[in-house]
Write an enzyme that holds these catalytic residues in place. Structure first.
Site, mmCIF file in Angstrom:
data_model
loop_
_atom_site.group_PDB
_atom_site.id
_atom_site.type_symbol
_atom_site.label_atom_id
_atom_site.label_comp_id
_atom_site.label_asym_id
_atom_site.label_seq_id
_atom_site.Cartn_x
_atom_site.Cartn_y
_atom_site.Cartn_z
ATOM 1 N N LYS A 113 0.821 -1.218 0.000
ATOM 2 C CA LYS A 113 0.000 0.000 0.000
ATOM 3 C C LYS A 113 0.856 1.270 0.000
ATOM 4 O O LYS A 113 0.389 2.338 -0.377
ATOM 5 C CB LYS A 113 -0.979 -0.031 1.159
ATOM 6 C CG LYS A 113 -2.020 -1.114 0.940
ATOM 7 C CD LYS A 113 -3.101 -1.163 1.962
ATOM 8 C CE LYS A 113 -4.074 -2.279 1.635
ATOM 9 N NZ LYS A 113 -3.461 -3.634 1.669
HETATM 10 C C1 LIG Z 1 -3.871 -4.730 0.867
HETATM 11 C C2 LIG Z 1 -2.994 -5.929 0.724
HETATM 12 C C3 LIG Z 1 -3.265 -6.958 -0.204
HETATM 13 C C4 LIG Z 1 -4.505 -6.958 -1.072
HETATM 14 O O1 LIG Z 1 -4.501 -5.936 -2.043
HETATM 15 P P1 LIG Z 1 -5.879 -5.456 -2.694
HETATM 16 O O2 LIG Z 1 -5.537 -4.307 -3.528
HETATM 17 O O3 LIG Z 1 -6.765 -5.095 -1.529
HETATM 18 O O4 LIG Z 1 -6.416 -6.616 -3.458
HETATM 19 C C5 LIG Z 1 -2.386 -8.028 -0.289
HETATM 20 N N1 LIG Z 1 -1.298 -8.106 0.508
HETATM 21 C C6 LIG Z 1 -1.000 -7.158 1.404
HETATM 22 C C7 LIG Z 1 0.203 -7.321 2.262
HETATM 23 C C8 LIG Z 1 -1.824 -6.030 1.549
HETATM 24 O O5 LIG Z 1 -1.517 -5.086 2.459
#
Ligand SMILES: *Cc1c(COP(=O)(O)O)cnc(C)c1O
Length: 498
Positions: A113
């Site tokens: 993120k």
């Molecule tokens: C948010 C997240 C995901 C999932 O991503 P999306 O965009 O919500 O599908 C996968 N792995 C980690 C470590 C995350 O923080």
């Protein structure tokens, strides 16, 4: 030509500029913003292997955010992708065993993120200036751990913004809690609640929708905004790393320019993998996008049958960022797969809200299956994937990445598709030390938090990321705890508006 954005549930007549869509977040009709036409990417694939991450991001953002000037985009990119990342490549691709790993965990909170949330604050403040906003932006977020921290890291000390994050005091991991209470930045406010994530989330939504409170804020020069993953300003920056990964594969000699490749993506809210879809639409040579889920496998069923059904047991797993039953960003893909039929998309989404399920038409399913494959892996598969990759290659992967790896292996076995595979690697193993340590040692370990980090470091021999190292001696800056029904009062106090 200015590229405009429309709602997946509304008409193109209400379309907004990119900057207005970023400020708006969610469309008032409940839909998500999507481009009204295909964005035009001016990027020569032959040059891609030698382009720095920042240049790729610039080109991608320029294709989508056409009402931003080149200088504005460059300033945002340079402010975001700097030494906050502990690898100068920002999103390096590494090769272990049969697979390539796109490492999206080199940012401030060592999870994917960061790629979007380190640039969103700059896109938002730039958008606010362009739209002659006079008010200070107050980001309000409820978090189950990851998003709130990544948002704070991004917004910390960004002029013209404040960020207030609520988290459930008992509902986050030991590491996440430590990350929360030590957050730096004069404009960051962290409040624990004596309740669970759903209560925090529900109350934040209510506060957002409270017109009286909005007026009170406005009178003091504040305006709420949201940093959640449906914002187009979070989605667009993620398209860049798919292009960058492709360039890295060409550079390594793994493929020739023009060859197609597969991506296996650990999926929750469908933001990460949707960015891969947009990359393919923009001309990136992608063969298949593999949607990897954990035991909460609502998307696996959807891509196999066209039936989305959120009425099912919810599992708490070792890959918590994928523990989701309603994947918000999927709405954008459904909109595209219906041939951009907003009426049809709205009908599906209303069915989902009202009855908990919907079934897409066969032609829509066929469109989805033309690009996407899907499968899931359970907790045992997850642990085994971590153990196997570590044993064979000494590379340690986190439980989310391990889901993508386990599903990629399943997919190859079922299809004999041997295109080069990029496993999208979304978190550092140090973020989930208990699960990784347990997998590597072959039994469930008791130790967690920073103690588990130290033990894991003895095994994997990977330098501690700055984000973790600072936790060992960071000062506690936030120790407010309130009841769920005191959240609005807490905001009033923080903003000094009573
Ligand atoms: C948010 C997240 C995901 C999932 O991503 P999306 O965009 O919500 O599908 C996968 N792995 C980690 C470590 C995350 O923080």
């Amino acid at each position: 030509m200015t590229l405009l954005y429309r709602s997946t549930r509304g008409t193109a007549d209400d379309a907004l500029t990119a900057s207005a869509a970023i400020l708006q977040g969610l469309s008032p009709d409940g839909g998500l913003y999507v481009p009204t036409e295909a964005p035009q990417l001016n990027l020569d694939l032959n040059k891609l292997p030698n382009m720095p991450y920042q240049e790729v991001a610039f080109k991608v953002l320029k294709a989508f955010l056409t009402d931003f000037t080149d200088d504005e985009i460059r300033d945002c990119v340079n402010a975001a992708y700097d030494d906050k990342f502990d690898d100068p490549l920002i999103a390096p691709v590494t090769h272990h065993g049969d697979d390539y790993y796109l490492e999206l965990f080199h940012g401030a909170t060592i999870a994917f993120k960061d790629l979007a949330l380190s640039i969103l604050p700059h896109l938002m403040t730039t958008a606010a200036k362009k739209n002659h906003f006079k008010k200070e932006i107050v980001i309000l977020t409820a978090t189950s751990g990851d998003t709130g921290k990544a948002a704070m890291a991004g917004f910390a000390d960004v002029t013209g913004t404040k960020i207030i994050v609520f988290y459930p005091s008992q509902g986050v991991s030991a590491i996440q809690k430590q990350q929360m209470i030590t957050q730096v930045g004069e404009n960051t406010y962290v409040v624990a609640i004596n309740g669970n994530f759903d209560q925090a989330q529900t109350n934040v939504k209510e506060i957002f929708n409270d017109k009286d409170f909005e007026a009170q804020l406005a009178a003091h020069g504040f305006q709420f905004s949201s940093a959640n993953s449906i914002n187009i300003g979070r989605l667009v920056p993620q398209v860049a790393y798919y292009f960058y990964a492709y360039g890295q594969l060409v550079k390594k000699g793994a493929i020739k320019n023009g060859d197609t490749i597969n991506f296996s993506v650990p999926t929750g809210n469908f933001g990460d993998i949707l960015a891969g879809y947009y990359a393919k639409q923009l001309g990136l040579p992608v063969n298949r996008l593999i949607c990897a889920s954990n035991q909460n496998n609502v998307l696996t069923d959807f891509f196999k049958t066209g039936y989305y059904d959120r009425i099912r047991p919810f599992f708490t797993t070792t890959s918590p960022s994928m523990d989701i039953l309603v994947s918000s960003n999927l709405e954008r893909l459904v909109f595209h797969a219906t041939g951009e039929d907003a009426t049809q998309t709205a009908a599906y989404m209303h069915e989902l809200e009202k009855n908990g399920h919907y079934q897409v038409k066969p032609a829509v399913l066929e469109k989805l299956q033309a690009t996407f494959s899907a499968d899931f892996a359970s907790g045992d598969d997850d642990q085994q994937a971590i153990a196997k990759v570590y044993k064979n290659t000494e590379f340690a992967i986190d439980p989310h990445t391990a889901i993508a790896k386990a599903v990629a292996d399943k997919y190859r076995q079922a299809t004999n598709d041997n295109h080069p595979m990029v496993i999208v690697s979304t978190a550092s193993p140090y973020k989930f030390p208990n699960a990784v340590l347990s997998a590597i040692e072959g039994h469930q370990v008791e130790v967690d938090g920073l103690d588990a980090v130290k033990q894991l470091q003895d095994h994997i021999n990977v330098p501690l990321p700055k984000a973790i190292e600072t936790l060992f001696h960071a000062e506690v800056r936030h120790n407010t705890t309130v009841q769920p029904d005191e959240m609005q009062a807490a905001i009033t106090k923080i903003l000094k508006i009573d």
